[in-house]
Design an enzyme around this catalytic site. Structure first.
Site, mmCIF file in Angstrom:
data_model
loop_
_atom_site.group_PDB
_atom_site.id
_atom_site.type_symbol
_atom_site.label_atom_id
_atom_site.label_comp_id
_atom_site.label_asym_id
_atom_site.label_seq_id
_atom_site.Cartn_x
_atom_site.Cartn_y
_atom_site.Cartn_z
ATOM 1 C CG ASN A 168 -1.837 1.249 1.580
ATOM 2 O OD1 ASN A 168 -1.723 2.165 0.435
ATOM 3 N ND2 ASN A 168 -2.460 1.306 2.524
ATOM 4 C CE LYS A 195 -0.232 3.235 4.871
ATOM 5 N NZ LYS A 195 -0.192 3.067 6.208
ATOM 6 C CG HIS A 229 -5.823 1.460 5.206
ATOM 7 N ND1 HIS A 229 -5.552 2.562 6.354
ATOM 8 C CD2 HIS A 229 -4.844 0.777 5.125
ATOM 9 C CE1 HIS A 229 -4.049 2.231 6.513
ATOM 10 N NE2 HIS A 229 -3.754 1.220 5.888
ATOM 11 C CD GLU A 270 -3.005 5.250 6.686
ATOM 12 O OE1 GLU A 270 -3.099 5.245 5.583
ATOM 13 O OE2 GLU A 270 -2.168 4.726 7.510
ATOM 14 C CD GLU A 278 -3.443 -2.586 7.314
ATOM 15 O OE1 GLU A 278 -2.056 -2.656 6.776
ATOM 16 O OE2 GLU A 278 -3.991 -1.905 7.115
ATOM 17 N N GLY A 289 2.921 2.110 10.798
ATOM 18 C CA GLY A 289 3.836 3.264 10.660
ATOM 19 C C GLY A 289 4.630 3.670 12.078
ATOM 20 C CB SER A 336 5.672 -1.701 11.806
ATOM 21 O OG SER A 336 5.310 -0.604 12.164
#
Ligand code: 13P
Length: 254
Positions: free
Chosen positions: A9, A11, A95, A97, A167, A173, A213
């Site tokens: 991904n 992003k 996701h 985000e 996730e 991250g 990660s």
């Protein structure tokens, strides 16, 4: 046998030349045999990246997002139909985000899944708990509910063409990946929750990816877990050597 998948991904990263260079370097650096590698580039580069991987076997491509609407006066949105018209195969839905920064809740995610199925896209449905839910020990309930609230509304046939990605938000991250045991526990939980509603045999055939990660150093131990069928990789998918090592780790497992 469940299909092994390594998804990158990207992003909101790369410009055109970086996107095509990245896809070229990775697709020419490895010949995956047991796994499918899926790139999720930004919208403007989907066509270009698709052309780069056109002759690379076991490489595929998808979009990071899609509209919950079929079409019409929705400025700036991208429909499922547009994506299939340029041969996209996969799409990310849910996701963290998108859930957090764009307020996408269960209803919208269900509509997005429906748009995907109606247009022949295979969704990767993402779930995962924030740090507070993990710290208070509520992560099992939280992720279970994310699955029940949306995936229980699908038909068995629709679920069968869905991939799931676990996730944990605290691992995205941050460099703080879930331990292999934590990943296995949650993947098994997701499978058990799905079995409350769907045929166990079909549930066993669904691929569940881990994200958060993942890097060249931890990929093997995470992918070696029984219910982990691959990874959804962010930061490390932008680094050629790291992503190649992650794909090779998946390929080295039975
Ligand atoms: P990182 O691999 O950068 O933690 O991101 C994971 C992710 O969000 C993939 O969708």
């Amino acid at each position: 046998m469940r299909r092994k998948i390594i998804a990158g991904n990207w992003k909101m990263n790369t410009i055109l030349a970086e996107a095509t260079d990245l896809a070229k370097a990775i697709s020419s650096g490895v010949n995956p045999e047991k796994s499918t590698v899926i790139f999720f580039p930004p919208f403007p580069f989907l066509q270009n990246v698709r052309e780069v991987i056109a002759n690379a076997s076991n490489f595929s491509i998808g979009a990071q997002n899609l509209s919950s609407k079929e079409g019409g006066a929705y400025t700036g949105e991208v429909s499922a139909k547009m994506l299939t018209s340029i041969d996209m195969e996969y799409v990310l839905v849910g996701h963290s985000e998108r859930r957090e920064y764009f307020n996408e809740g269960d209803n919208i995610l269900f509509e997005k899944l429906n748009q995907s199925f109606e247009n022949g896209l295979k969704p990767i449905f993402c779930c995962g708990e924030p740090l507070g839910e993990r710290s208070s020990g509520n992560h099992v309930q939280y992720v279970g509910d994310q699955i029940r609230n949306v995936l229980f509304l699908l038909t068995p046939q629709q679920l069968n063409s869905t991939i799931i990605a676990y996730e944990p938000i605290w691992a995205i991250g941050t460099g703080q990946t879930a331990s292999p045991e934590q990943a296995q526990e949650m993947h098994l939980l997701i499978r058990d929750v799905l079995k409350e509603k769907f045929e166990p045999e079909m549930v066993e055939s669904i691929s569940i990816l881990y994200g958060g990660s993942v890097n060249a150093g931890n990929a093997l131990s995470i992918f070696g877990q029984k219910d982990v069928d691959g990874g959804l990789v962010g930061g490390a998918s932008l680094k050629v050597n790291d992503f190649l090592d992650i794909i090779k780790a998946m390929e080295s497992i039975g």
